[in-house]
Design a protein around this motif. Structure first.
Motif, PDB file in Angstrom:
ATOM      1  N   MET A 127      11.730   5.377  -0.170  1.00  0.00           N
ATOM      2  CA  MET A 127      10.503   5.125  -0.886  1.00  0.00           C
ATOM      3  C   MET A 127       9.536   4.456   0.084  1.00  0.00           C
ATOM      4  O   MET A 127       9.917   3.566   0.825  1.00  0.00           O
ATOM      5  CB  MET A 127      10.786   4.214  -2.083  1.00  0.00           C
ATOM      6  N   HIS A 128       8.296   4.904   0.088  1.00  0.00           N
ATOM      7  CA  HIS A 128       7.273   4.329   0.955  1.00  0.00           C
ATOM      8  C   HIS A 128       6.501   3.314   0.127  1.00  0.00           C
ATOM      9  O   HIS A 128       6.008   3.641  -0.956  1.00  0.00           O
ATOM     10  CB  HIS A 128       6.345   5.436   1.459  1.00  0.00           C
ATOM     11  N   GLY A 129       6.432   2.096   0.611  1.00  0.00           N
ATOM     12  CA  GLY A 129       5.791   1.067  -0.184  1.00  0.00           C
ATOM     13  C   GLY A 129       5.157  -0.024   0.641  1.00  0.00           C
ATOM     14  O   GLY A 129       5.067   0.049   1.869  1.00  0.00           O
ATOM     15  N   PHE A 130       4.746  -1.078  -0.076  1.00  0.00           N
ATOM     16  CA  PHE A 130       4.091  -2.218   0.535  1.00  0.00           C
ATOM     17  C   PHE A 130       4.163  -3.394  -0.429  1.00  0.00           C
ATOM     18  O   PHE A 130       4.432  -3.231  -1.621  1.00  0.00           O
ATOM     19  CB  PHE A 130       2.626  -1.895   0.853  1.00  0.00           C
ATOM     20  N   ASP A 131       3.924  -4.567   0.100  1.00  0.00           N
ATOM     21  CA  ASP A 131       3.833  -5.778  -0.713  1.00  0.00           C
ATOM     22  C   ASP A 131       2.380  -5.904  -1.160  1.00  0.00           C
ATOM     23  O   ASP A 131       1.483  -5.975  -0.320  1.00  0.00           O
ATOM     24  CB  ASP A 131       4.251  -6.985   0.135  1.00  0.00           C
ATOM     25  N   PRO A 132       2.102  -5.914  -2.475  1.00  0.00           N
ATOM     26  CA  PRO A 132       0.716  -6.034  -2.927  1.00  0.00           C
ATOM     27  C   PRO A 132      -0.011  -7.255  -2.361  1.00  0.00           C
ATOM     28  O   PRO A 132      -1.240  -7.242  -2.257  1.00  0.00           O
ATOM     29  CB  PRO A 132       0.846  -6.125  -4.453  1.00  0.00           C
ATOM     30  N   TRP A 185       9.299   1.628   4.590  1.00  0.00           N
ATOM     31  CA  TRP A 185      10.164   2.521   3.822  1.00  0.00           C
ATOM     32  C   TRP A 185      11.370   1.716   3.351  1.00  0.00           C
ATOM     33  O   TRP A 185      11.861   0.861   4.078  1.00  0.00           O
ATOM     34  CB  TRP A 185      10.623   3.696   4.685  1.00  0.00           C
ATOM     35  N   LEU A 186      11.829   2.000   2.151  1.00  0.00           N
ATOM     36  CA  LEU A 186      13.000   1.318   1.625  1.00  0.00           C
ATOM     37  C   LEU A 186      13.790   2.270   0.752  1.00  0.00           C
ATOM     38  O   LEU A 186      13.286   3.301   0.304  1.00  0.00           O
ATOM     39  CB  LEU A 186      12.607   0.069   0.837  1.00  0.00           C
ATOM     40  N   THR A 187      15.032   1.925   0.523  1.00  0.00           N
ATOM     41  CA  THR A 187      15.910   2.749  -0.297  1.00  0.00           C
ATOM     42  C   THR A 187      15.668   2.467  -1.774  1.00  0.00           C
ATOM     43  O   THR A 187      15.211   1.377  -2.126  1.00  0.00           O
ATOM     44  CB  THR A 187      17.391   2.453   0.029  1.00  0.00           C
ATOM     45  N   PRO A 188      15.966   3.417  -2.652  1.00  0.00           N
ATOM     46  CA  PRO A 188      15.904   3.124  -4.091  1.00  0.00           C
ATOM     47  C   PRO A 188      16.896   2.015  -4.432  1.00  0.00           C
ATOM     48  O   PRO A 188      17.943   1.880  -3.786  1.00  0.00           O
ATOM     49  CB  PRO A 188      16.334   4.435  -4.750  1.00  0.00           C
ATOM     50  N   GLY A 189      16.574   1.237  -5.438  1.00  0.00           N
ATOM     51  CA  GLY A 189      17.491   0.178  -5.852  1.00  0.00           C
ATOM     52  C   GLY A 189      16.785  -0.855  -6.686  1.00  0.00           C
ATOM     53  O   GLY A 189      15.599  -0.735  -6.978  1.00  0.00           O
ATOM     54  N   ASP A 200       5.014   6.545  -2.335  1.00  0.00           N
ATOM     55  CA  ASP A 200       5.526   7.912  -2.261  1.00  0.00           C
ATOM     56  C   ASP A 200       7.046   7.886  -2.137  1.00  0.00           C
ATOM     57  O   ASP A 200       7.636   6.853  -1.784  1.00  0.00           O
ATOM     58  CB  ASP A 200       4.932   8.596  -1.023  1.00  0.00           C
ATOM     59  N   LEU A 201       7.650   9.018  -2.410  1.00  0.00           N
ATOM     60  CA  LEU A 201       9.077   9.237  -2.168  1.00  0.00           C
ATOM     61  C   LEU A 201       9.187  10.378  -1.171  1.00  0.00           C
ATOM     62  O   LEU A 201       8.398  11.323  -1.223  1.00  0.00           O
ATOM     63  CB  LEU A 201       9.803   9.645  -3.459  1.00  0.00           C
TER      64      LEU A 201
END
Length: 129
Positions: A1-6, A14-18, A97-98
């Motif tokens: 999963m592609h993300g960020f800290d708001p 990128w991080l794994t689902p969980g 995104d995934l």
């Protein structure tokens, strides 16, 4: 999963689902639930077997510091169009995104991936296929 800290949206990773365990849930039950919620993939918890790795991570998110105990499981599946089905509010604010990664791409990337040693973990569990 592609993300960020708001709290720091310019830093992407990128991080794994969980996610966290619900009351009375085993780690495998939580992993199966989170996998479905975040990617749409449905698995039976017993299909996950035992964790292939355990880690404790400390990280900031939205101005707070968290310490998280994490169990990682391995499941093999055919490729599919991953799509979240039940994201929580903080996930809606922080996941962009995934995407699927090949092992070669994971090993070669210069992007930030959590856990930081995910590529080495995958290689140690499945080898070079």
């Amino acid at each position: 999963m592609h993300g960020f800290d708001p709290a720091n949206p310019s830093v992407r990773y990128w991080l794994t689902p969980g996610g966290g365990l619900e009351p009375g849930e085993t780690a495998a039950e939580a992993a199966a639930r989170e996998l479905h919620e975040e990617t749409g993939l449905q698995v039976v918890p017993r299909e996950l077997g035992q964790p292939v790795w355990h880690d404790v991570s400390v990280f900031p998110f939205e101005g707070r510091l968290y310490e998280q105990s994490q169990d990682f499981f391995l499941i093999r599946t055919a490729a599919f169009a991953a799509a979240p089905v039940a994201m929580e509010d903080h996930e809606l604010r922080s996941v962009l995104d995934l995407a699927w990664w090949t092992l070669e791409s994971l090993v070669a990337t210069i992007e930030t991936v959590y856990p930081a040693d995910l590529a080495a973990l995958v290689v140690s569990v499945i080898g070079h296929e």
